[in-house]
Design a protein around this motif. Structure first.
Motif, PDB file in Angstrom:
ATOM      1  N   LYS A  88      -1.013   4.144  -2.420  1.00  0.00           N
ATOM      2  CA  LYS A  88       0.210   3.475  -2.862  1.00  0.00           C
ATOM      3  C   LYS A  88      -0.137   2.397  -3.870  1.00  0.00           C
ATOM      4  N   ARG A 134       4.558  -0.140  -2.710  1.00  0.00           N
ATOM      5  CA  ARG A 134       4.675  -1.291  -1.800  1.00  0.00           C
ATOM      6  C   ARG A 134       5.314  -2.441  -2.552  1.00  0.00           C
ATOM      7  N   ILE A 191      10.389  -0.730   6.061  1.00  0.00           N
ATOM      8  CA  ILE A 191       8.978  -0.922   6.429  1.00  0.00           C
ATOM      9  C   ILE A 191       8.843  -1.024   7.959  1.00  0.00           C
TER      10      ILE A 191
END
Lengths: 253, 310
Positions: free
Chosen positions: A252, B58, B72
């Motif tokens: 990510k 993120r 989350i």
């Protein structure tokens, strides 16, 4: 726990294995058979027994280890690297899957394939050399644990790699030399003292030793040392993977 | 979903490691069942915003709630409600259509349901290709496979990131029809596009993002009403020196070019829609247009105006 999610990844990976059957199974089995013919039957007949074990039989555990170490690393690393490369990883990351579930899917499939290969190589060995398995439980333990641990390592490499070259780098430059120098074809007790001590730094020595002990009750190090080392290596791999998912490293942005 | 809010984004920021601010404190609320179009030039932050909502990127700070679930802390509940069709045609080339769609459903923890997969493939005109490997499909079909994968787990919210990028006009229109059909089933649709025509055609509400800032969110029709203009253009037979004083009460302008003179009436259709009155007055002034046509600003013009203003 998302059992269906784990199963989906596992089935997908196993289907990939079946789709590339010649590359996945036939090729490593063929190369192992060649090892048996050359080192076991041809040259092995001229080499004296090691610890009263004929050379052809002596190398069987090492050859199985050679196969499953390489296959575990390459299969698991490719399994996670390929979706990163093609972009399909988005689907895994956006699904309701925890990191443990993702690892179970990919590593489970890679380890299953390695165990299958290990068993095929073992069965093949019976055609070439007379041998027996003294401790089937420990043999299965080392076969499965080594497959799982090196699949975890492969998973880490697959996330670390940012190109196909890097994907091959560690297996070629580290895993293969360590396996060849880890007592696959010889006992490290045959080495001069200095090189014996150096060999003890090689983690593969403990795997080959423990695995060989399960066949012939003879190992370069004690069984418990081998077990401790493989458990320790598994824990290290799990810690690294935990860190990868916590930070999103390689997965990510 | 319990309440009417499908997605609530609060003070969402994304700053990449190199310091690039991709999202700058985004606040956005999307209602259940609407088609929301997120517009912006390349690099505006559209895909980053979608990826942050879907859990692929993120966020640096801020929160995203999907049907009230934090994406989350409650990622399982949140993600299971969302389907994503990414911009890139990312597919497993060697898999069959059937297997890849079934795989997607499994990832989301849904029980095997061949009837549902069959229904999706039929709706997307992929049923006769179900046993084909994806590599043998055309670009348009691959894109529909991506939609099928995203719908496989019966999501309540569907993200379409540039759904018609690089597809021909015919396929684009067929995709629009499919998106409208999906909305009929109650799915909330968020699409990013830089084809403004696409947003104009489909969206209920429009958000404009530029350089990581959400410039505005507005009902599409309200936006076009508020910022757009409607004009009636009278192409004249004879040149006109100036607008006759008798027409001074109308918001008319006179334009001249090599094609002749034109009188342009800019009006608000809600309040000043008596065009026949204008025509009568033109006639009484001896002005006989040889042609009359109307013009309405497109969403694209409004978009360019807004982006350039910022």
């Amino acid at each position: 726990m998302n059992i269906r999610g784990i199963r989906a990844i596992y089935v997908f990976e196993m289907r990939r294995t079946l789709r590339t059957l010649s590359q996945s199974i036939v090729s490593p089995v063929l190369s192992t058979v060649l090892y048996f013919i050359v080192f076991g039957s041809a040259i092995g007949s001229r080499i004296q027994a090691i610890n009263d074990i004929p050379y052809g039989a002596f190398i069987v555990p090492g050859l199985i280890m050679l196969t499953i170490l390489g296959q575990s690393v390459s299969n698991a690393s490719f399994g996670i690297y390929f979706p990163r490369f093609t972009g399909t990883i988005y689907e895994i990351l956006s699904a309701p899957l925890s990191f443990i579930e993702i690892v179970l899917g990919y590593v489970g499939a890679a380890a299953t394939k390695s165990v299958m290969l290990g068993v095929i190589v073992l069965l093949t060995a019976f055609f070439f050399v007379p041998m027996h398995i003294a401790h089937p439980f420990w043999m299965a333990f080392f076969l499965i644990m080594t497959s799982v641990t090196f699949s975890l390592l492969g998973f880490i490499i697959g996330i670390w790699a940012d190109g196909f070259e890097k994907l091959q780098l560690i297996p070629l430059l580290i895993i293969t030399p360590l396996t060849f120098l880890g007592g696959s074809f010889y006992s490290i007790n045959m080495l001069p003292h200095f090189w014996y001590q150096v060999s003890l730094v090689n983690p593969v020595v403990y795997l080959v030793s423990g695995f060989r002990w399960s066949f012939y009750e003879h190992g370069d190090v004690s069984l418990m040392t081998s077990v401790t080392m493989i458990v320790a290596f598994t824990i290290v791999c799990l810690i690294i993977i935990g860190w990868i998912f916590k930070t999103g490293y390689g997965l990510k942005k | 979903m319990e309440n009417n809010t499908a997605i609530k984004i609060t003070a969402l920021k994304k700053i990449y490691d190199n310091g690039f601010k991709a999202l700058n404190s985004i606040d956005l609320e999307i209602s259940r069942g609407e088609i929301f179009a997120l517009l912006g030039p390349n690099g505006a932050g559209k895909t980053t915003l979608i990826n942050a909502v879907c859990g692929i990127v993120r966020p640096s700070s801020g929160t995203v709630a999907i049907a009230g679930y934090d994406n989350i802390m409650q990622y399982r509940e949140a993600r299971s409600l969302v389907g994503l069709v990414p911009q890139e045609l990312a597919t497993d080339s060697f898999e069959t259509v059937w297997n890849t769609v079934t795989f997607s459903r499994g990832l989301f923890g849904k029980a095997h349901n061949p009837r549902h997969i069959e229904d999706i493939l039929k709706r997307l005109s992929l049923w006769d290709k179900k046993d084909e490997q994806i590599r043998f499909l055309s670009g348009g079909m691959k894109r529909r496979v991506m939609v099928a994968k995203a719908l496989s787990h019966e999501p309540e919210i569907l993200f379409l990131d540039e759904p018609t990028a690089g597809v021909d006009v015919e396929l684009r229109k067929s995709m629009w029809a499919q998106v409208r059909d999906l909305r009929e089933t109650g799915i909330t649709i968020i699409l990013t596009t830089h084809y403004i025509e696409e947003a104009q055609e489909m969206a209920d509400r429009v958000g404009i993002i530029n350089k990581g800032h959400l410039i505005l969110t507005e009902d599409k029709n309200d936006l076009m009403q508020k910022m757009g203009k409607r004009q009636m253009i009278f192409v004249l037979r004879e040149p006109l020196a100036a607008i006759p004083t008798g027409l001074g009460s109308y918001p008319l302008t006179l334009e001249k070019d090599e094609n002749g003179d034109r009188l342009i009436l800019t009006y608000d259709p809600e309040t000043e829609n008596d065009i026949s009155d204008v025509l009568d007055n033109l006639k009484s002034q001896g002005i006989r247009p040889k042609d009359i046509y109307s013009y309405q600003s497109s969403l694209e013009e409004i978009f360019i105006k807004l982006v350039e203003a910022k």
